[in-house]
Design an enzyme around this catalytic site. Structure first.
Site, PDB file in Angstrom:
ATOM      1  N   VAL A   1       2.495  -6.314   2.853  1.00  0.00           N
ATOM      2  CA  VAL A   1       2.945  -5.267   3.779  1.00  0.00           C
ATOM      3  C   VAL A   1       1.928  -4.139   3.904  1.00  0.00           C
ATOM      4  O   VAL A   1       2.272  -3.024   4.278  1.00  0.00           O
ATOM      5  CB  VAL A   1       4.351  -4.741   3.372  1.00  0.00           C
ATOM      6  CG1 VAL A   1       5.390  -5.841   3.490  1.00  0.00           C
ATOM      7  CG2 VAL A   1       4.349  -4.147   1.975  1.00  0.00           C
TER       8      VAL A   1
ATOM      9  N   HIS B   1       9.383  -0.739   8.914  1.00  0.00           N
ATOM     10  CA  HIS B   1       8.505  -1.910   9.039  1.00  0.00           C
ATOM     11  C   HIS B   1       8.597  -2.858   7.829  1.00  0.00           C
ATOM     12  O   HIS B   1       9.010  -4.006   7.949  1.00  0.00           O
ATOM     13  CB  HIS B   1       7.046  -1.456   9.166  1.00  0.00           C
ATOM     14  CG  HIS B   1       6.821  -0.449  10.233  1.00  0.00           C
ATOM     15  ND1 HIS B   1       6.909  -0.748  11.565  1.00  0.00           N
ATOM     16  CD2 HIS B   1       6.489   0.879  10.176  1.00  0.00           C
ATOM     17  CE1 HIS B   1       6.635   0.325  12.287  1.00  0.00           C
ATOM     18  NE2 HIS B   1       6.386   1.322  11.461  1.00  0.00           N
ATOM     19  N   ASP B   2       8.145  -2.380   6.690  1.00  0.00           N
ATOM     20  CA  ASP B   2       7.873  -3.274   5.550  1.00  0.00           C
ATOM     21  C   ASP B   2       9.110  -3.961   4.952  1.00  0.00           C
ATOM     22  O   ASP B   2       9.028  -5.144   4.584  1.00  0.00           O
ATOM     23  CB  ASP B   2       7.111  -2.517   4.467  1.00  0.00           C
ATOM     24  CG  ASP B   2       5.730  -2.085   4.942  1.00  0.00           C
ATOM     25  OD1 ASP B   2       5.271  -2.585   5.990  1.00  0.00           O
ATOM     26  OD2 ASP B   2       5.107  -1.245   4.256  1.00  0.00           O
TER      27      ASP B   2
ATOM     28  N   ASP C   1       6.887   1.074   2.439  1.00  0.00           N
ATOM     29  CA  ASP C   1       6.599   0.114   1.360  1.00  0.00           C
ATOM     30  C   ASP C   1       7.573   0.347   0.199  1.00  0.00           C
ATOM     31  O   ASP C   1       8.026  -0.602  -0.451  1.00  0.00           O
ATOM     32  CB  ASP C   1       5.179   0.293   0.809  1.00  0.00           C
ATOM     33  CG  ASP C   1       4.106   0.152   1.864  1.00  0.00           C
ATOM     34  OD1 ASP C   1       4.013   1.035   2.740  1.00  0.00           O
ATOM     35  OD2 ASP C   1       3.341  -0.828   1.805  1.00  0.00           O
TER      36      ASP C   1
ATOM     37  N   ASP D   1       0.874  -1.183   0.000  1.00  0.00           N
ATOM     38  CA  ASP D   1       0.000   0.000   0.000  1.00  0.00           C
ATOM     39  C   ASP D   1       0.915   1.238   0.000  1.00  0.00           C
ATOM     40  O   ASP D   1       0.885   2.046   0.901  1.00  0.00           O
ATOM     41  CB  ASP D   1      -0.985  -0.004   1.192  1.00  0.00           C
ATOM     42  CG  ASP D   1      -0.291  -0.018   2.544  1.00  0.00           C
ATOM     43  OD1 ASP D   1       0.850  -0.539   2.628  1.00  0.00           O
ATOM     44  OD2 ASP D   1      -0.874   0.508   3.514  1.00  0.00           O
TER      45      ASP D   1
HETATM   46  C1  BDR Z   1       2.500  -0.462   8.726  1.00  0.00           C
HETATM   47  O1  BDR Z   1       1.557   0.591   8.507  1.00  0.00           O
HETATM   48  C2  BDR Z   1       1.903   1.324   7.377  1.00  0.00           C
HETATM   49  O2  BDR Z   1       1.710   2.686   7.591  1.00  0.00           O
HETATM   50  C3  BDR Z   1       3.340   0.970   7.050  1.00  0.00           C
HETATM   51  O3  BDR Z   1       3.557   1.059   5.663  1.00  0.00           O
HETATM   52  C4  BDR Z   1       3.471  -0.431   7.555  1.00  0.00           C
HETATM   53  O4  BDR Z   1       3.052  -1.359   6.579  1.00  0.00           O
HETATM   54  C5  BDR Z   1       3.151  -0.255  10.070  1.00  0.00           C
HETATM   55  O5  BDR Z   1       2.208  -0.304  11.079  1.00  0.00           O
HETATM   56 CA    CA Z   2       2.710  -0.709   4.258  1.00  0.00          CA
END
Ligand code: BDR
Ligand code: CA
Length: 303
Positions: A123, A237-238, A14, A9
């Site tokens: 993700v 994160h991703d 990402d 997304d």
């Molecule tokens: C997730 O939320 C999104 O905003 C980021 O891309 C990640 O996938 C982290 O909580």
């Molecule tokens: Ca994401």
């Protein structure tokens, strides 16, 4: 060699996952699906196409779901900006365009035509995966594995208890965790530990190449948005899901059943561990210097 479908997304982190997957020789991207999440589908699709074009990718980019299964949509523009990818500027694309067929159908076809060969990396909200499981439950068995960023077993980042991707579609996440599929889960408990320091961002700024330039522009915005919210350094994160596929031995974790709370109330969207026989690998830590060396290597190999 890992053959993957990336469901994104896009989203500033990402974008890093996309660059990593595009630049690593250990990974081949068979297809990318953009889903609604951080911002609406029209924007995540545009952002995904721009990163795919920048990376020189020629794989198809599909549209996925335009919203969650049941709940009203929530977005995460606070972290990613109004466009979902505030910062970099892109020229008109010459190579990448939206593939004309459904991303979910393409996912099902790729998995069913290549039994035990395709890894699905998700993700964003889990809507596309849930719809795919409903349409073709056998993908749980026919896919090689699923690597998912989502959930938290401590505090959340969108509510006190819930992480954004599971909160954005808890009903979908519940279906995915009950599917019987082989899943590796990167929750906030792991992804929060990997942050981009200002010093490291400066070291990337000294490097050359268009992909690196877009990466730095994304990370400038991501850093500024975390700072504005008093949340410290931006969290990666991703891309951890993609790094894991390059060398799973660099990630430590444990196994448990996972469920998602879908009852209305303060726990809505929270992930919980269960004693279900369907065990999920829950990542707990990753070799952080190794992760950054992968990002450097991937960006160096891209246009
Ligand atoms: C997730 O939320 C999104 O905003 C980021 O891309 C990640 O996938 C982290 O909580
Ligand atoms: Ca994401």
């Amino acid at each position: 060699m890992e053959r993957i479908i990336l469901d994104v997304d896009t989203g500033l982190d990402d974008a890093v996952a996309l660059f990593l997957a595009a630049g690593l020789k250990e990974i081949t991207i068979e297809a990318i699906i953009a889903t609604a999440g951080n911002v609406g589908l029209d924007k995540t699709l545009e952002n995904t196409l721009n990163i795919a074009e920048t990376s020189g990718l020629t794989c198809p980019v599909y549209a996925g779901s335009s919203g969650p299964l049941v709940r009203t949509p929530v977005e995460a523009g606070d972290f990613h900006g109004e466009s979902g990818l505030d910062g970099p500027l892109f020229e008109e694309r010459v190579r990448q365009h939206v593939a004309p067929t459904s991303g979910i159908d393409a996912m099902i076809a790729l998995v069913m035509d290549n039994p035990h060969e395709i890894t699905i990396v998700s993700v964003g909200p889990l809507t596309d995966l849930a719809v795919a499981f409903i349409r073709e439950p056998r993908i749980a068995e026919y896919a090689k594995r699923f690597v998912i960023m989502g959930g938290s077993f401590s505090r959340g980042n969108v509510t006190d208890e819930a992480e954004f991707n599971t909160y954005a579609d808890p009903e979908a996440a519940k279906i995915v965790f009950a599917s019987g599929a082989q899943i590796a889960l990167f929750s906030l408990d792991c992804t929060r530990t990997v942050t981009l320091s200002p010093q490291r961002l400066e070291s990337f700024r000294q490097r050359g190449g268009r992909s690196n330039e877009v990466f730095v522009a994304c990370m400038d915005t991501y850093t500024a948005n975390y700072t504005k919210r008093g949340q410290g350094e931006p969290q990666m994160h991703d891309p951890l899901c993609v790094a894991y596929l390059a060398d799973p031995s660099k990630v430590a974790g444990s196994y448990a059943g996972v469920d998602v709370i879908t009852e209305e109330g303060p726990s809505y969207g929270r992930t919980v561990k269960t004693d279900s026989e369907q065990k999920v690998f829950i990542a707990e830590s990753i070799d952080i210097p190794w992760f950054w060396s992968l990002v450097e290597r991937a960006l160096s190999s891209l246009p």
